[in-house]
Design an enzyme around this catalytic site. Structure first.
Site, PDB file in Angstrom:
ATOM      1  N   GLU A 203      -3.083   6.031  -4.102  1.00  0.00           N
ATOM      2  CA  GLU A 203      -1.887   6.059  -4.941  1.00  0.00           C
ATOM      3  C   GLU A 203      -2.017   5.099  -6.155  1.00  0.00           C
ATOM      4  OE1 GLU A 203       1.965   5.507  -3.619  1.00  0.00           O
ATOM      5  OE2 GLU A 203       1.590   6.667  -1.590  1.00  0.00           O
TER       6      GLU A 203
ATOM      7  N   GLU B 282       0.627   2.331   3.536  1.00  0.00           N
ATOM      8  CA  GLU B 282       0.939   0.962   3.139  1.00  0.00           C
ATOM      9  C   GLU B 282       1.609   0.168   4.200  1.00  0.00           C
ATOM     10  OE1 GLU B 282       3.369   0.827  -0.407  1.00  0.00           O
ATOM     11  OE2 GLU B 282       2.186   2.556  -1.448  1.00  0.00           O
TER      12      GLU B 282
END
Length: 317
Positions: free
Chosen positions: A246, A154
């Site tokens: 995710e 991320e």
């Protein structure tokens, strides 16, 4: 390695037609996986682990991890392993609690100064940290365990220190990790998952095997995240595989296949996304209702652990 080639070949063969189920949990039989099995009768195909507690600054403060042992166990029992590395920064750069030093707000690290060698000590510290992670990955290499490897996740979010400066600095850091692990340590059991989540942060096709996105869409929102899937496909002209590395709420497989959002795999987050608060392994339904979970894990296009072939012999004549 041969097993790594076989795993990648399997992933490519099913891509677009099947989706691997995945779950972050402490082990194959961790709380989340047990809760899912009790509801659906199936275990996820992919086990998600994190190497954060192998970061030296956490080890120095007493953190312990058995992620490598659990990865070995998963592979030996016929599962697939994906490992994230959220990098706890070296102690020199901590500005708050040591166990929060993977977050930008708890560090004062300057990647640009480190990578251009203005901060030579910092460069040596980063190399030492990468080498510590390499020790764990080498254990898996020697056991011929392939890893879906996702370091520095991320990045473009700005939450983590490795994404707190610029895309350029992140890319150089990502390449440093890649070169150190593959060239210096000779780790040939890694399938590299890039999770920058912004095309401007893409390091280049030669450093990426799989493109991934993390999506937390809320409670009981079963959309296939088609727009995000399409955005991910635009990061490379090489038609790289795209996965949902995710997720919170699980998507409805019918919607995913209807829209062509056929993620290579999904991997649901730990804890509250599966487990009822105050219990050990009771399914919560807070994010994904039991009926939707059952439908997903019962769909013939969703691969569970018992659907997996023997990857060690996959493609052998």
């Amino acid at each position: 390695s041969e097993n790594t080639k076989k795993l990648y070949s399997y992933l490519c063969d099913i891509y677009g037609e099947k989706i691997l189920s995945g779950q972050y949990s402490d082990s194959m039989y961790g709380s989340e996986n047990v809760a899912i099995q009790r509801v659906t009768g199936h275990f996820p195909a992919v086990l998600g682990l994190d190497y954060i507690d192998y970061s030296p600054s956490r080890v120095m403060n007493g953190a312990v991890s058995d992620a490598t042992e659990n990865a070995l166990d998963c592979w030996n029992q016929g599962g697939i392993v994906t490992i994230t590395w959220r990098w706890n920064a070296p102690i020199k750069y901590h500005t708050g609690e040591w166990d929060q030093a993977y977050l930008a707000d708890y560090t004062n690290i300057n990647i640009e100064k480190i990578l251009n060698h203005e901060d030579e000590e910092g460069y040596d510290l980063l190399i030492s940290d990468i080498d510590a992670i390499a020790e764990q990955l080498t254990i898996l290499k020697e056991a011929d365990v392939p890893v879906l490897w996702r370091p520095l996740p991320e990045a473009s979010s700005g939450w983590y220190w490795w994404g707190d400066e610029s895309a350029e600095q992140y890319i150089e850091l990502y390449k440093l990790v890649y070169e150190r692990l593959t060239k210096h340590h000779g780790l040939n059991n890694l399938i590299w998952i890039w999770n920058g989540q912004d095309a401007d942060w893409y390091p280049g096709d030669e450093y990426v095997d799989i493109i991934s996105w993390d999506v937390y869409s809320g409670e009981h929102i079963y959309i296939a995240n088609t727009q995000t899937f399409l955005e991910a496909t635009q990061c490379s002209e090489k038609n790289k595989m795209v996965v949902l590395s995710e997720n919170g709420c699980l998507f409805d497989p019918e919607l995913a296949f209807r829209d062509g959002s056929t993620w290579g795999f999904f991997c649901t987050g730990k804890g509250e996304y599966v487990i009822k608060e105050g219990t050990v392994n009771e399914y919560s339904g807070r994010f994904t209702e039991e009926s939707v979970l059952k439908r997903a894990y019962g769909d013939f296009r969703i691969i569970t652990r018992d659907d997996l072939p023997d990857i060690k012999t996959y493609g052998d004549k």
